[in-house]
Design a protein around this motif. Structure first.
Motif, PDB file in Angstrom:
ATOM      1  N   ARG A  24       5.488   4.936  -6.257  1.00 15.72           N
ATOM      2  CA  ARG A  24       4.756   4.241  -5.202  1.00 15.72           C
ATOM      3  C   ARG A  24       3.889   3.125  -5.786  1.00 15.72           C
ATOM      4  NH1 ARG A  24       7.450   6.467  -0.972  1.00 15.72           N
ATOM      5  NH2 ARG A  24       5.811   5.627   0.404  1.00 15.72           N
ATOM      6  N   LEU A  25       4.002   1.963  -5.196  1.00 12.98           N
ATOM      7  CA  LEU A  25       3.291   0.782  -5.694  1.00 12.98           C
ATOM      8  C   LEU A  25       2.243   0.325  -4.688  1.00 12.98           C
ATOM      9  CD1 LEU A  25       3.076  -1.522  -7.833  1.00 12.98           C
ATOM     10  CD2 LEU A  25       4.753  -2.773  -6.458  1.00 12.98           C
TER      11      LEU A  25
ATOM     12  N   VAL B 125       0.862  -1.177   0.000  1.00 13.59           N
ATOM     13  CA  VAL B 125       0.000   0.000   0.000  1.00 13.59           C
ATOM     14  C   VAL B 125       0.899   1.228   0.000  1.00 13.59           C
ATOM     15  CG1 VAL B 125      -1.798   1.285   1.194  1.00 13.59           C
ATOM     16  CG2 VAL B 125      -1.813  -1.219   1.251  1.00 13.59           C
ATOM     17  N   ASP B 126       0.994   1.871  -1.168  1.00 15.86           N
ATOM     18  CA  ASP B 126       1.782   3.090  -1.313  1.00 15.86           C
ATOM     19  C   ASP B 126       3.223   2.888  -0.844  1.00 15.86           C
ATOM     20  OD1 ASP B 126       1.949   5.750  -2.186  1.00 15.86           O
ATOM     21  OD2 ASP B 126       1.754   6.505  -0.145  1.00 15.86           O
TER      22      ASP B 126
ATOM     23  N   VAL C  12       0.396  -0.683 -14.010  1.00 15.85           N
ATOM     24  CA  VAL C  12       0.020   0.075 -12.822  1.00 15.85           C
ATOM     25  C   VAL C  12       0.951   1.256 -12.552  1.00 15.85           C
ATOM     26  CG1 VAL C  12      -1.075  -1.920 -11.761  1.00 15.85           C
ATOM     27  CG2 VAL C  12       1.335  -1.445 -11.286  1.00 15.85           C
ATOM     28  N   LEU C  13       2.095   1.297 -13.240  1.00 13.07           N
ATOM     29  CA  LEU C  13       3.053   2.386 -13.045  1.00 13.07           C
ATOM     30  C   LEU C  13       3.549   2.898 -14.400  1.00 13.07           C
ATOM     31  CD1 LEU C  13       5.275   0.990 -10.122  1.00 13.07           C
ATOM     32  CD2 LEU C  13       3.482   2.726  -9.961  1.00 13.07           C
ATOM     33  N   PRO C  14       3.988   4.147 -14.482  1.00 17.12           N
ATOM     34  CA  PRO C  14       4.522   4.686 -15.744  1.00 17.12           C
ATOM     35  C   PRO C  14       5.952   4.209 -15.992  1.00 17.12           C
ATOM     36  CG  PRO C  14       4.627   6.367 -14.044  1.00 17.12           C
ATOM     37  CD  PRO C  14       3.933   5.186 -13.416  1.00 17.12           C
TER      38      PRO C  14
ATOM     39  N   GLN D  38      11.620  -0.598  -2.673  1.00 13.40           N
ATOM     40  CA  GLN D  38      11.391  -1.366  -1.457  1.00 13.40           C
ATOM     41  C   GLN D  38      10.467  -2.553  -1.710  1.00 13.40           C
ATOM     42  OE1 GLN D  38      10.070   1.304   1.633  1.00 13.40           O
ATOM     43  NE2 GLN D  38      11.937   2.551   1.553  1.00 13.40           N
ATOM     44  N   ALA D  39       9.494  -2.382  -2.585  1.00 15.41           N
ATOM     45  CA  ALA D  39       8.602  -3.489  -2.934  1.00 15.41           C
ATOM     46  C   ALA D  39       9.370  -4.605  -3.630  1.00 15.41           C
ATOM     47  CB  ALA D  39       7.469  -2.988  -3.829  1.00 15.41           C
TER      48      ALA D  39
END
Length: 343
Positions: free
Chosen positions: A305-306, A275-276, A325-327, A281-282
């Motif tokens: 942020r993922l 969550v954000d 989900v991300l650019p 780090q993810a």
């Protein structure tokens, strides 16, 4: 013909030796060569065996006493030892109170006191468990408690006469603790101590991992006490089912937050939720379960942020999901794939 009783001074020396042997024989590290040395000591004099038997009998009587009385004896002995340093004679009289006569008989003199404390400090069962990268493991403990270890997790378990203790060296685990009011269950993780009687909860301690280098505790059932292991400076926090708390690497506790049952330890169902969370780090978290094959060289990409839930062992799904989900875009670089800005 009976053996001549040894002089009082010699008897005290033999008793000290016997206590020392008895303490060491309770240690899980006792080996065959130690037993041979002990048998040689017994054979050296009939008095050795007699005094050793007395020590063993006294300990058996002590071991069967109620836990609250044992705890009281320990407190009294500690108090008397401290008081002896100030006024030896009054402390000696208090030491011989009838309520603690057995403790006094067993702990004759300073050497006996130390040996008695050492016996309580000796574990009666010791074992270590570990998982490899990408592996999980279910562990059954002798008292019926169970541990569920996540990937790259290492624990060291020690059971004593008056307590149970697990040292979470690194990783994360779920603890289903069998209730035993006479022997509390402690989990030591970094700077924190988590104490329970019977419950189910999770503890995470991943030192050195960016963004996750503190300790996290979440309760699924029951109630736990979370505090600094050294019991200094910071107050304890009590968690009930559906609550979690985290600390920094120094053991400073943060606020208590609610957590859903599904969020206690989603890794048990092979799910990792973010969550954000920073992308770098993810990816580091997913890499605990196996190589992601992904690298980031761009600082702006790393700071993206993922949010989402992922199967840590499914690399193909992760690669498909990130650009959606991300650019970002994925660029193959030989054995690795670089995550770059979309434009």
């Amino acid at each position: 013909m009976s053996a001549t009783a040894p002089p009082l001074k010699d008897a005290a020396t033999v008793r000290q030796q016997a206590l020392g042997w008895f303490v060491r024989r309770q240690d899980a590290a006792w080996r065959g060569e130690d037993e041979h040395a002990f048998q040689d000591w017994l054979a050296a004099s009939p008095t050795h065996g007699e005094i050793y038997a007395q020590c063993a009998a006294q300990w058996q009587a002590f071991d069967g006493m109620p836990a609250d009385l044992v705890a009281g004896m320990r407190r009294q002995l500690a108090h008397d030892k401290k008081a002896t340093q100030v006024r030896a004679e009054p402390a000696r009289r208090r030491f011989l109170k009838p309520a603690f006569a057995l403790g006094a008989a067993f702990a004759m003199g300073g050497a006996g006191y130390v040996a008695w404390q050492q016996m309580l400090a000796q574990p009666v069962w010791v074992e270590a468990f570990a998982t490899d990268r990408g592996q999980q493991k279910e562990v059954a403990l002798p008292d019926g408690s169970r541990l569920r270890l996540d990937t790259t997790t290492r624990v060291e378990v020690r059971y004593f006469r008056d307590r149970r203790e697990v040292h979470l060296v690194a990783g994360q685990a779920v603890f289903a603790v069998q209730s035993d009011t006479n022997r509390p269950f402690d989990v030591l993780a970094g700077p924190l101590r988590v104490t329970v009687v019977g419950t189910r909860f999770s503890v995470r301690h991943t030192p050195g991992q960016p963004g996750r280098d503190g300790v996290s505790v979440a309760v699924e059932e029951g109630k736990v006490r979370v505090a600094r292991a050294d019991s200094a400076a910071y107050g304890a926090v009590y968690l009930i089912a559906g609550q979690r708390v985290g600390s920094d690497p120094a053991g400073v506790l943060g606020p208590v937050h609610p957590v859903s049952v599904e969020g206690i330890a989603p890794w048990r169902e092979q799910r990792i939720s973010f969550v954000d969370v920073r992308l770098d780090q993810a990816l580091a978290e997913l890499a605990r379960y196996g190589d992601t094959g992904l690298v980031i060289h761009d600082a702006d990409v790393a700071a993206l942020r993922l949010s989402g839930t992922f199967d840590p062992l499914n690399r193909a799904t992760l690669r498909l999901a990130l650009p959606r989900v991300l650019p970002v875009r994925l660029v193959d670089q030989g054995a690795m794939t670089e995550v770059r800005p979309a434009h």
